[in-house]
Design a protein around this motif. Structure first.
Motif, short mmCIF file in Angstrom:
data_model
loop_
_atom_site.label_atom_id
_atom_site.label_comp_id
_atom_site.label_asym_id
_atom_site.label_seq_id
_atom_site.Cartn_x
_atom_site.Cartn_y
_atom_site.Cartn_z
N PRO A 148 0.82 -1.11 9.10
CA PRO A 148 1.64 0.09 9.34
C PRO A 148 1.95 0.88 8.08
O PRO A 148 2.27 2.06 8.16
N ALA A 149 1.85 0.22 6.90
CA ALA A 149 2.11 0.95 5.66
C ALA A 149 0.94 1.82 5.27
O ALA A 149 1.10 2.99 4.90
N ILE A 150 -0.28 1.25 5.33
CA ILE A 150 -1.43 2.00 4.84
C ILE A 150 -2.05 2.89 5.92
O ILE A 150 -2.72 3.87 5.60
N ALA A 151 -1.83 2.54 7.21
CA ALA A 151 -2.52 3.27 8.28
C ALA A 151 -2.20 4.77 8.30
O ALA A 151 -3.12 5.59 8.30
N PRO A 152 -0.91 5.17 8.33
CA PRO A 152 -0.64 6.61 8.37
C PRO A 152 -1.04 7.33 7.09
O PRO A 152 -1.44 8.50 7.12
N ILE A 153 -0.94 6.63 5.95
CA ILE A 153 -1.35 7.24 4.69
C ILE A 153 -2.86 7.45 4.69
O ILE A 153 -3.35 8.54 4.35
N LEU A 154 -3.60 6.41 5.10
CA LEU A 154 -5.05 6.52 5.19
C LEU A 154 -5.45 7.61 6.18
O LEU A 154 -6.35 8.42 5.91
N GLY A 155 -4.76 7.63 7.34
CA GLY A 155 -5.06 8.66 8.34
C GLY A 155 -4.81 10.06 7.81
O GLY A 155 -5.60 10.98 8.06
N GLY A 156 -3.72 10.23 7.06
CA GLY A 156 -3.42 11.53 6.47
C GLY A 156 -4.49 11.98 5.49
O GLY A 156 -4.89 13.14 5.47
N TRP A 157 -4.96 11.03 4.66
CA TRP A 157 -6.03 11.37 3.70
C TRP A 157 -7.31 11.76 4.42
O TRP A 157 -7.99 12.72 4.03
N VAL A 158 -7.66 10.98 5.46
CA VAL A 158 -8.90 11.27 6.19
C VAL A 158 -8.83 12.66 6.83
O VAL A 158 -9.80 13.42 6.81
N VAL A 159 -7.66 13.00 7.40
CA VAL A 159 -7.50 14.32 8.02
C VAL A 159 -7.64 15.43 6.99
O VAL A 159 -8.29 16.46 7.22
N VAL A 160 -7.03 15.23 5.81
CA VAL A 160 -7.05 16.26 4.77
C VAL A 160 -8.45 16.44 4.20
O VAL A 160 -8.93 17.56 3.98
N PHE A 161 -9.15 15.32 3.93
CA PHE A 161 -10.44 15.39 3.22
C PHE A 161 -11.65 15.31 4.14
O PHE A 161 -12.78 15.54 3.70
N TRP A 162 -11.45 14.98 5.42
CA TRP A 162 -12.58 14.87 6.33
C TRP A 162 -12.18 15.51 7.65
O TRP A 162 -12.03 16.71 7.76
N SER A 163 -11.97 14.70 8.71
CA SER A 163 -11.49 15.20 10.00
C SER A 163 -10.93 14.04 10.79
O SER A 163 -11.09 12.88 10.42
N TRP A 164 -10.30 14.36 11.91
CA TRP A 164 -9.71 13.29 12.72
C TRP A 164 -10.78 12.35 13.27
O TRP A 164 -10.50 11.17 13.53
N ARG A 165 -11.99 12.82 13.44
CA ARG A 165 -13.06 11.95 13.95
C ARG A 165 -13.37 10.82 12.96
O ARG A 165 -13.76 9.72 13.36
N GLY A 166 -13.19 11.10 11.69
CA GLY A 166 -13.42 10.08 10.68
C GLY A 166 -12.50 8.88 10.83
O GLY A 166 -12.85 7.76 10.46
N ILE A 167 -11.30 9.11 11.36
CA ILE A 167 -10.35 8.02 11.58
C ILE A 167 -10.95 7.00 12.54
O ILE A 167 -10.90 5.77 12.31
N PHE A 168 -11.52 7.47 13.63
CA PHE A 168 -12.07 6.56 14.62
C PHE A 168 -13.38 5.92 14.15
O PHE A 168 -13.70 4.79 14.53
N LEU A 169 -14.12 6.61 13.29
CA LEU A 169 -15.31 5.99 12.70
C LEU A 169 -14.91 4.85 11.75
O LEU A 169 -15.59 3.82 11.69
N LEU A 170 -13.82 5.03 11.02
CA LEU A 170 -13.32 3.95 10.18
C LEU A 170 -12.89 2.76 11.03
O LEU A 170 -13.12 1.59 10.66
N LEU A 171 -12.24 3.01 12.15
CA LEU A 171 -11.86 1.93 13.07
C LEU A 171 -13.10 1.20 13.59
O LEU A 171 -13.10 -0.02 13.73
N PHE A 172 -14.14 1.95 13.88
CA PHE A 172 -15.40 1.34 14.34
C PHE A 172 -15.95 0.40 13.27
O PHE A 172 -16.31 -0.75 13.55
N GLY A 173 -16.01 0.86 12.03
CA GLY A 173 -16.53 0.03 10.95
C GLY A 173 -15.69 -1.21 10.72
O GLY A 173 -16.22 -2.32 10.51
N TYR A 174 -14.37 -1.06 10.76
CA TYR A 174 -13.45 -2.19 10.58
C TYR A 174 -13.67 -3.24 11.67
O TYR A 174 -13.70 -4.45 11.41
N THR A 175 -13.86 -2.78 12.91
CA THR A 175 -14.03 -3.70 14.02
C THR A 175 -15.34 -4.47 13.93
O THR A 175 -15.39 -5.66 14.25
#
Length: 411
Positions: A148-175
């Motif tokens: 919960p500490a890193i998730a919103p920060i990471l999500g915010g960075w991905v949105v700023v430097f990439w797009s919201w779709r990148g968040i779910f691609l990161l989840l795919f890779g993690y899984t």
């Protein structure tokens, strides 16, 4: 009970925590992306909010089944299948071209995300008992609290430097990585001879036994409402951070880092206290922090407008107390029905998630327009939890006086 798995306690805790992290990663990483999703998919704010509600409702529904499936087919097998489903769902979310497709794949994520969290508790209780089990649970919480500490920060960075779709691609890779780690290292803690029959009659009788238990509802409700007070702020984070505190999408850490710091340090304290003081005393200490933090939050918001530090500081003490309460209360729930521990873990997790879904879909949208209303909502949650805990204690003492076990009194 000694461990029979080939992993050390620390490595097992790390693997189980990584599995449990799928839940907060699925929620917290994409909260900063709400405005971006709304703009990209041409959806309303409410429709985007409902992607969270859809996830929570499916998560809550399926957590009722993860444990039952693992009681019958083995802990490890169910976790591996769930990881495959979650990976497919995450890739689907990344490629969604409408809000309705995103709803569908979020539901599929919710169906599979809870397996590791639910079954992980059953694995711990299969392999350990008493203070060792409480220590391992608190260790899992300490590691898990990173998410919960890193998730919103990471999500915010991905949105700023990439797009919201990148968040779910990161989840795919993690899984995918997590699937291979579990395939290679996760032990099977439930041998075939101890598995239960997977039949409608057995399941009906088992679920009925659990849900007819007043003690289950009181103890599981204690955990659920404590978490509900925190989840009210998690689900209101987009409004609380951007509108009330006037921060940006990449500054969600101001709310989440204090919350996670409290979870981590509270779990560390619980780990050190396990076996040294009674569960009742540890939980009482935890409730002192919970009620004190919630009451301070109400008083501060009554007299002051939201400002950094003072508006987020109570969350640290709230989550610290929550982490002191959770391990002992969770083990007491799991020990109510030892023969169907997976089902009990499912029911307990479902109660937490169902309340979270109600808070995210109904309560938070009503309260998040006012910081004072959010604080009052949190205070009400912890007061309900406190009443349920003491009612459960009174019920337990009454049964003990009659020299009956909880499961013998519930028919």
């Amino acid at each position: 009970m000694p461990s029979t798995n080939k992993l050390s306690d620390a490595r097992l805790a790390t693997l189980l925590a990584a599995l449990a992290m799928l839940g907060p990663f699925s929620i917290d990483t994409y909260l900063p992306a709400f405005p971006d999703i709304q703009a990209t998919l041409g959806a309303s704010g409410l429709e985007v909010q409902q992607t969270l509600t859809a996830y929570m409702l499916s998560f809550a529904t399926m957590t009722l089944w993860h444990g039952a499936l693992s009681d019958s087919f083995g802990r490890r097998n169910v976790i591996l299948v769930a990881l495959l489903v979650f990976a497919v769902a995450s890739f689907g979310c990344a490629s969604a071209h409408s809000i309705h497709y995103l709803w569908g794949f979020r539901i599929l994520q919710g169906v599979s995300a809870g397996a590791g969290m639910v079954i992980g508790r059953a694995i711990i209780r299969d392999l350990y008992a008493g203070a060792p089990a409480e220590r391992l649970l608190s260790m899992v919480t300490m590691i898990f609290s990173i998410a919960p500490a890193i998730a919103p920060i990471l999500g915010g960075w991905v949105v700023v430097f990439w797009s919201w779709r990148g968040i779910f691609l990161l989840l795919f890779g993690y899984t995918v990585l997590l699937f291979f780690a579990c395939y290679k290292f996760l032990p099977e803690s439930l041998p075939r001879e101890k598995r239960q029959e997977f039949s409608p009659e057995f399941l009906w009788e088992s679920y009925l036994k659990v849900f007819k238990s007043p003690l289950f509802h009181l103890k599981a409700g204690t955990i659920a409402f404590n978490f509900g007070g925190l989840f009210l702020y998690i689900s209101s984070a987009p409004t609380f951070i951007t509108q009330h505190l006037k921060l940006h999408a990449d500054q969600f850490g101001w709310q989440f880092i204090p919350s996670v710091g409290g979870i981590f340090l509270g779990a560390l304290a619980a780990n050190r206290l396990a076996g040294k003081i009674t569960v009742w005393k540890q939980v009482s200490i935890g409730f002192c922090f919970l009620t004190g933090a919630a009451l301070f939050n109400v008083v501060f918001n009554f007299f002051s407008a939201p400002i950094l530090f003072w508006s987020v500081m109570p969350l640290f003490f709230y989550t610290f107390g929550m982490s002191l309460v959770a391990p002992g209360a969770t083990l007491q729930v799991l020990d109510l029905f030892p023969d169907i521990r997976g089902i009990v873990a499912s029911c307990q997790s479902a109660s937490v998630t169902l309340l979270g879904a109600i808070i995210a879909g109904i309560v938070a949208p009503v309260l998040d327009q006012s910081p004072l209303h959010l604080a009052l909502g949190q205070f009400v949650c912890v007061m309900i939890a406190l009443v349920m805990w003491f009612a459960g204690r009174a019920y337990w003492r009454a049964m003990t006086a009659q020299k009956q076990t909880p499961w013998e009194t519930i028919g």
